[in-house]
Design a protein around this motif. Structure first.
Motif, PDB file in Angstrom:
ATOM      1  N   SER A   1      -4.901   0.590  -3.449  1.00  0.00           N
ATOM      2  CA  SER A   1      -6.296   0.980  -3.661  1.00  0.00           C
ATOM      3  C   SER A   1      -6.713   0.853  -5.129  1.00  0.00           C
ATOM      4  O   SER A   1      -6.103   1.435  -6.016  1.00  0.00           O
TER       5      SER A   1
ATOM      6  N   ASN B   1      -9.457   2.010  -6.434  1.00  0.00           N
ATOM      7  CA  ASN B   1      -9.989   3.299  -6.889  1.00  0.00           C
ATOM      8  C   ASN B   1      -8.871   4.240  -7.311  1.00  0.00           C
ATOM      9  O   ASN B   1      -8.984   4.965  -8.303  1.00  0.00           O
ATOM     10  N   LYS B   2      -7.772   4.227  -6.561  1.00  0.00           N
ATOM     11  CA  LYS B   2      -6.648   5.111  -6.895  1.00  0.00           C
ATOM     12  C   LYS B   2      -5.954   4.657  -8.173  1.00  0.00           C
ATOM     13  O   LYS B   2      -5.484   5.477  -8.956  1.00  0.00           O
TER      14      LYS B   2
ATOM     15  N   LYS C   1       0.827  -1.204   0.000  1.00  0.00           N
ATOM     16  CA  LYS C   1       0.000   0.000   0.000  1.00  0.00           C
ATOM     17  C   LYS C   1       0.861   1.253   0.000  1.00  0.00           C
ATOM     18  O   LYS C   1       1.877   1.315   0.671  1.00  0.00           O
TER      19      LYS C   1
END
Length: 230
Positions: free
Chosen positions: A147, A149-150, A82
């Protein structure tokens, strides 16, 4: 007489061949249905054994390639996992800052593989003789170490989730006095690469990502439906 004898032998041979085919079919029933690359393929027990060997080889090769790319990223000093955006130019990065933007690079779409770690029981258990059926595919979702979405916002197109398709059905015959259920094993591919964060033209952060993306045929989850005896 000779012609009639030959005719009798031919008819006898024909029945013998048909009988063997019938027995063979009973001994080798359909035990798996595979949805793959737009095709729906039924497999007998012997065909399924060969299929499993080939799929195990594909899985190991796909995992080796993903591991190789991860080790390559580590050698380059790229972080794994992450993201934790840290400014390297001594300024505080605020959300929605006009100068902050994301990108992805070194993206690789790996080979597809069946992920047996994500297998699921998708039917009740029955005791044979009988037929066990499932009339839709299970929903399958993607997984990632960063992520989703990112990554999508950074320009990477991803399949996050495949919804069930109730137009699909599969059935298997269960042997007498045996307990069995239907199991589904989804097909995935690994997408790997680097997610990069910039402030204006300055690189702030680079993180290695891996997305295990589910594959599909239309809306139908790609994978293997198989009969499992308990």
């Amino acid at each position: 007489m000779k012609r009639n004898a030959l005719k009798f032998c031919a008819i006898t041979l024909l029945f013998f061949v048909l009988e063997i085919s019938s027995v063979s079919a009973k001994k080798d029933p359909i035990v798996a249905v595979v949805v793959y690359d737009g095709e729906i393929i039924q497999m007998t027990e012997s065909q399924h054994r060969e299929f499993e060997k080939a799929e195990e080889k594909k899985y190991k090769e796909a995992m080796r390639e993903t591991k190789r790319r991860e080790e390559e990223a580590i050698e380059k000093g790229v972080k794994i996992g992450k993201e934790n955006i840290t400014s390297k130019i001594g300024i505080k990065i605020k959300p929605f800052n006009a100068g902050l933007w994301s990108s992805v690079s070194n993206v690789n779409n790996g080979s597809s593989y069946l992920d047996r770690d994500k297998k699921s029981k998708i039917s009740p258990t029955i005791v044979g003789p009988g037929t066990i059926s499932i009339r839709y595919s299970v929903g399958v979702s993607a997984s990632a170490n960063i992520s989703l979405n990112k990554l999508k916002a950074a320009g990477l197109s991803l399949t996050k989730y495949i919804s069930p398709n109730e137009n699909f059905s599969v059935s298997f015959d269960v042997k007498r006095n045996r307990r069995a259920h239907i199991e589904f094993i989804p097909r995935y591919r690994d997408i790997t690469g680097y997610k990069e964060e910039y402030f204006c033209a300055t690189l702030l952060d680079r993180t290695f990502f891996r997305v295990s993306e589910p594959l599909k045929v239309g809306r139908l989850a790609d994978g293997e439906y198989r009969l499992v005896y308990e």
